[in-house]
Every structure is written in structure tokens, then in C-alpha cells.
Write an enzyme that holds these catalytic residues in place. Sequence first.
Site, PDB file in Angstrom:
ATOM      1  N   ASN A  37     -40.378  -7.963 -32.115  1.00  0.00           N
ATOM      2  CA  ASN A  37     -40.083  -6.750 -31.346  1.00  0.00           C
ATOM      3  C   ASN A  37     -41.274  -5.785 -31.311  1.00  0.00           C
ATOM      4  O   ASN A  37     -41.740  -5.336 -32.360  1.00  0.00           O
ATOM      5  CB  ASN A  37     -38.856  -6.068 -31.984  1.00  0.00           C
ATOM      6  CG  ASN A  37     -38.182  -5.079 -31.065  1.00  0.00           C
ATOM      7  OD1 ASN A  37     -38.558  -4.930 -29.901  1.00  0.00           O
ATOM      8  ND2 ASN A  37     -37.178  -4.389 -31.596  1.00  0.00           N
ATOM      9  N   HIS A 122     -22.319  -3.086 -35.963  1.00  0.00           N
ATOM     10  CA  HIS A 122     -22.935  -1.760 -36.119  1.00  0.00           C
ATOM     11  C   HIS A 122     -21.994  -0.681 -35.612  1.00  0.00           C
ATOM     12  O   HIS A 122     -21.814  -0.532 -34.402  1.00  0.00           O
ATOM     13  CB  HIS A 122     -24.233  -1.672 -35.318  1.00  0.00           C
ATOM     14  CG  HIS A 122     -25.353  -2.457 -35.904  1.00  0.00           C
ATOM     15  ND1 HIS A 122     -26.656  -2.255 -35.547  1.00  0.00           N
ATOM     16  CD2 HIS A 122     -25.371  -3.435 -36.843  1.00  0.00           C
ATOM     17  CE1 HIS A 122     -27.427  -3.088 -36.229  1.00  0.00           C
ATOM     18  NE2 HIS A 122     -26.680  -3.819 -37.011  1.00  0.00           N
ATOM     19  N   ARG A 147     -21.435  -1.776 -40.459  1.00  0.00           N
ATOM     20  CA  ARG A 147     -22.551  -0.957 -40.924  1.00  0.00           C
ATOM     21  C   ARG A 147     -22.345   0.439 -40.372  1.00  0.00           C
ATOM     22  O   ARG A 147     -22.109   0.619 -39.174  1.00  0.00           O
ATOM     23  CB  ARG A 147     -23.876  -1.537 -40.414  1.00  0.00           C
ATOM     24  CG  ARG A 147     -25.095  -0.867 -40.997  1.00  0.00           C
ATOM     25  CD  ARG A 147     -26.384  -1.341 -40.334  1.00  0.00           C
ATOM     26  NE  ARG A 147     -26.650  -0.619 -39.104  1.00  0.00           N
ATOM     27  CZ  ARG A 147     -27.869  -0.545 -38.522  1.00  0.00           C
ATOM     28  NH1 ARG A 147     -28.902  -1.172 -39.062  1.00  0.00           N
ATOM     29  NH2 ARG A 147     -28.038   0.118 -37.399  1.00  0.00           N
ATOM     30  N   ASP A 214     -27.767   1.143 -43.747  1.00  0.00           N
ATOM     31  CA  ASP A 214     -29.192   0.794 -43.663  1.00  0.00           C
ATOM     32  C   ASP A 214     -30.029   2.060 -43.865  1.00  0.00           C
ATOM     33  O   ASP A 214     -29.963   2.982 -43.056  1.00  0.00           O
ATOM     34  CB  ASP A 214     -29.465   0.180 -42.281  1.00  0.00           C
ATOM     35  CG  ASP A 214     -30.836  -0.466 -42.184  1.00  0.00           C
ATOM     36  OD1 ASP A 214     -31.676  -0.221 -43.066  1.00  0.00           O
ATOM     37  OD2 ASP A 214     -31.055  -1.225 -41.218  1.00  0.00           O
ATOM     38  N   GLU A 240     -28.987  -1.146 -47.540  1.00  0.00           N
ATOM     39  CA  GLU A 240     -30.090  -1.978 -47.035  1.00  0.00           C
ATOM     40  C   GLU A 240     -31.390  -1.189 -46.971  1.00  0.00           C
ATOM     41  O   GLU A 240     -31.380   0.005 -46.655  1.00  0.00           O
ATOM     42  CB  GLU A 240     -29.687  -2.467 -45.633  1.00  0.00           C
ATOM     43  CG  GLU A 240     -30.770  -3.221 -44.900  1.00  0.00           C
ATOM     44  CD  GLU A 240     -30.389  -3.516 -43.450  1.00  0.00           C
ATOM     45  OE1 GLU A 240     -29.200  -3.391 -43.096  1.00  0.00           O
ATOM     46  OE2 GLU A 240     -31.289  -3.857 -42.675  1.00  0.00           O
ATOM     47  N   HIS A 316     -30.891 -11.157 -41.102  1.00  0.00           N
ATOM     48  CA  HIS A 316     -31.073 -10.164 -40.039  1.00  0.00           C
ATOM     49  C   HIS A 316     -30.564 -10.726 -38.716  1.00  0.00           C
ATOM     50  O   HIS A 316     -30.942 -11.836 -38.342  1.00  0.00           O
ATOM     51  CB  HIS A 316     -32.580  -9.867 -39.941  1.00  0.00           C
ATOM     52  CG  HIS A 316     -32.920  -8.611 -39.222  1.00  0.00           C
ATOM     53  ND1 HIS A 316     -34.167  -8.404 -38.685  1.00  0.00           N
ATOM     54  CD2 HIS A 316     -32.196  -7.498 -38.957  1.00  0.00           C
ATOM     55  CE1 HIS A 316     -34.200  -7.205 -38.119  1.00  0.00           C
ATOM     56  NE2 HIS A 316     -33.021  -6.632 -38.278  1.00  0.00           N
ATOM     57  N   GLU A 343     -25.356 -10.368 -40.123  1.00  0.00           N
ATOM     58  CA  GLU A 343     -25.384  -9.245 -39.171  1.00  0.00           C
ATOM     59  C   GLU A 343     -25.169  -9.798 -37.770  1.00  0.00           C
ATOM     60  O   GLU A 343     -25.774 -10.805 -37.397  1.00  0.00           O
ATOM     61  CB  GLU A 343     -26.742  -8.534 -39.245  1.00  0.00           C
ATOM     62  CG  GLU A 343     -26.838  -7.315 -38.340  1.00  0.00           C
ATOM     63  CD  GLU A 343     -28.196  -6.610 -38.472  1.00  0.00           C
ATOM     64  OE1 GLU A 343     -29.203  -7.292 -38.751  1.00  0.00           O
ATOM     65  OE2 GLU A 343     -28.232  -5.384 -38.286  1.00  0.00           O
ATOM     66  N   TRP A 407     -40.198   4.355 -39.893  1.00  0.00           N
ATOM     67  CA  TRP A 407     -39.089   4.438 -38.938  1.00  0.00           C
ATOM     68  C   TRP A 407     -37.906   3.633 -39.386  1.00  0.00           C
ATOM     69  O   TRP A 407     -37.841   2.712 -39.996  1.00  0.00           O
ATOM     70  CB  TRP A 407     -39.500   3.943 -37.544  1.00  0.00           C
ATOM     71  CG  TRP A 407     -38.327   4.027 -36.613  1.00  0.00           C
ATOM     72  CD1 TRP A 407     -37.738   5.168 -36.101  1.00  0.00           C
ATOM     73  CD2 TRP A 407     -37.530   2.934 -36.101  1.00  0.00           C
ATOM     74  NE1 TRP A 407     -36.665   4.856 -35.321  1.00  0.00           N
ATOM     75  CE2 TRP A 407     -36.509   3.490 -35.312  1.00  0.00           C
ATOM     76  CE3 TRP A 407     -37.594   1.548 -36.255  1.00  0.00           C
ATOM     77  CZ2 TRP A 407     -35.542   2.722 -34.653  1.00  0.00           C
ATOM     78  CZ3 TRP A 407     -36.645   0.773 -35.614  1.00  0.00           C
ATOM     79  CH2 TRP A 407     -35.633   1.355 -34.810  1.00  0.00           C
TER      80      TRP A 407
END
Length: 407
Positions: A37, A122, A147, A214, A240, A316, A343, A407
Site C-alpha cells: 500500500n 472493523h 475491532r 489497534d 494491537e 493482517h 482480520e 501513523w
Amino acid sequence: MKIKSADVVVTSPGRNFVSLRLETEDGVVGWGDATLNGRELAVVSYLRDHVNPLLIGRDAGPIEDTWQYLYRGAYWRRGPVTMAAVAAVDTALWDIKAKYANMPLYELLGGRSRRGLLSYGHASGGDLPQLFDSIDQHLDEGFRAVRIQTGVPGLGPVYGVAGDPGDQGPDGSAGVAPRPSEELWDTRAYLRHLPAVFEAVRAKYGPELLLLHDGHHRMTPTQAAQLGKRLEPYDLFWLEDCTPAENQEGLRLVRAHTTTPLALGETFNTIWDYKTLISEHLIDYVRSAVTHTGGITAMRKLVDFAAMHQIKAGMHGPTDVSPIGMAAALHLGLAIHNFGIQEFMPHSERTLTVFRTSYRFEDGLLHPGDRPGLGVELDLEAAAAFPYEAAYLPVNRLALDGTVHDW
Ligand code: EZ4
Ligand code: CO
């Protein structure tokens, strides 16, 4: 079964994906995911210019030998670009081998160890009512694990959630961002806010629902230790990426102060990145993706090393891992013993018009499907309609003074 052709396919049905297509002389096609990414074209060049020419005429059979040939043969070790490229070749070779055997890949990896893969989605919201709506939606879809991410008052959007880059510019407008967007961060505000969020979620949903969070590499070990302690009453499945764990020894401090389970490693790319973390049992789940860690061959070694220390796989699975990479995780996760959770961010409808998948989500479990190989085929014609679009992950700065932060 010699390899006849090796081609890279770049397509952007809402976000960029890099796929490797290998075809043998007798017409068997294997697919591998090489999506990194925000740095996609570096892997494209690594494959096109340096790896694919070495594969033509090579026997598709000896997968371990090809892995070692590409890893040791490069001389330069590790790194996300190299390991994503190696992963794509490795995954495509496993896909080919399973298609030759006429078996779903998990059978070749030893067969299933469970009915399906427990998965988490999520649930995100700018505030508590939005978060509750998102949790309710996941429960309706059958998720048993979510999450939890929320906005921190005063800091703008929900952090650490990479949206669909085709749909968001730095000013929120549609179109491709020519530069990464920038976000603001304040760790103290976050640490004050988060325990109250988990208190509210537990109060509303009770003790059964599996809750994850996370931290997205934003804390120091000291701060992570504080947060882990404060979250203990809410019985998290995992916390996480609490710190930027290149400093593996830093997790000793976190571990000494909290029993909140820890998951880590989505940005790592080899088993060496986990050496201290696993051998000292400083974490409970490894977060690597097959796509970013050198493929199924390398991921299997990593989870076997983890198993010796009662550490489980929590691979992941964001939307920037392509459906090919997702399928690789599912086949491996079904076969291994020390599977923890997977996930699962479902890909967009548009993405699924390009990648034809056979995996499915049912009763909170993911199933890789029973087609031979990975069970994912990329439709080249559909892919051609979505050319590459430059896109970046956001950059983060401290609200206090503008210092660049993780980030
Ligand atoms: O920000 O995959 O746990 N999942 C995550 C992801 C990552 C993106 C980065 O490309 O942290 O959403
Ligand atoms: Co993460």
C-alpha cells in the site's frame, strides 16, 4: 511443469492491487498478491525487471528452492519490497501446485484443523452512537469479534483507518490525492479517552463479544504499559501494535506491566523481526500477512516458531491485501494448529468484479472454499478497466507542535 510466462497485473478497482500471474507450459495458472500500500510500483519494478525474467523456463515444482533462490540470490536481505515480491512468486507457486494436485490449497498444507476461521471486523465511529451503530451492523452480519476504533475528541477522523483512496482526497473531495493527507495526533488525549469507550461498549454488549483494538504504533513502551493496564477490566482479545516494535526489547516493559494480550507485526516482513518478541513470549499473536512476509513458505515457518511459545496467528487482512492474499491467509489459517483469529475487511463490490473469489463468510467464520488452489481468479479484462492511480497512506503530526509521528 516449467514456467512459461510471468506477468504483473496492476489494477485499481477503488484501490491499487499488484498481482503476479505465472503460467506453466501445460497451461496451469497461479496467482500471487504483491500489493504494498502506497509503494505499489516499487514492487512492480522488482518483479518485472528483476524476478520475472529469472522465472521463465524454471520448474514450478521446487517451491522452497525458488524461495531460497530469490531471497539469498538477491544478496540484499529482507525489506517490504523484496519480501512482497518473493511472497507473490511463492503464493503463485503454491496455487499452481495445488491446482496440479486438484486440491484446495489447505489440503496440501495438511488439511483442515477447524470448521472455519474466526474473523473480526472493523467497528469504527467518530463518537459512541456511531460506534454502536457500526458494532450493531457487524453483529447483524454474524461477526463474533470486532475491532473498536473511535475518534478522539478534538482530533478529527477515526485514526488508523485507511479508507478507499479513490474516494478521499486531502480535503475530503473525490479524486486521487497527489500527496498524502495529514492527520493530527495527541497521545495523552487518546489515553484519557479510550478506556471510557471500552467501558461503554462492555456495559452495552456484555462480556461475550470479543473486542480488539489497534494502537497503530503510536505509543512509547511506557504509554503502552499504561494503556494495557487501564484496559484490563474490559477483557480485550488483543491490543494491537501498541508501539513501533522495531524496538523489540521495548515490549519487555509493556509485558511486565499488563496482562492485556498483545498482537503485533503487520508492518514486519521476516521471521527475524519477531526473534526477541517470540522467543521471550512478549506478544500473543503475530500479525503478518502472507503478502508482506515472503509468502506461504515463510509465513508457515513464522507460525511454527510462534507455536513453540504458545503464540497464535492473527494475520493482517485489510482491504489493501488483495483477495489473492486474503485467500492465501485463509488456506494457511485453516490448516495450522495455532490459529487465533483472522482480520476480515470485506473488499468492495468493484474489487470483487476483478477478483473472482470462492471464499465466503458464514456464521462468523470464514471458509476458503473447495476450488483447487487458492480459489481466486483475476479477470484480466475487468482489471484492464481500472488503471493504476497514485495514492498514499496518511502522514501523522502531533497536534501540539507539528512533529511527524507514527501513523
Ligand atoms: O492501516 O493495512 O490492522 N489493520 C491496519 C490497517 C493498516 C493498513 C495499512 O496499509 O492497521 O488498516
Ligand atoms: Co493494524
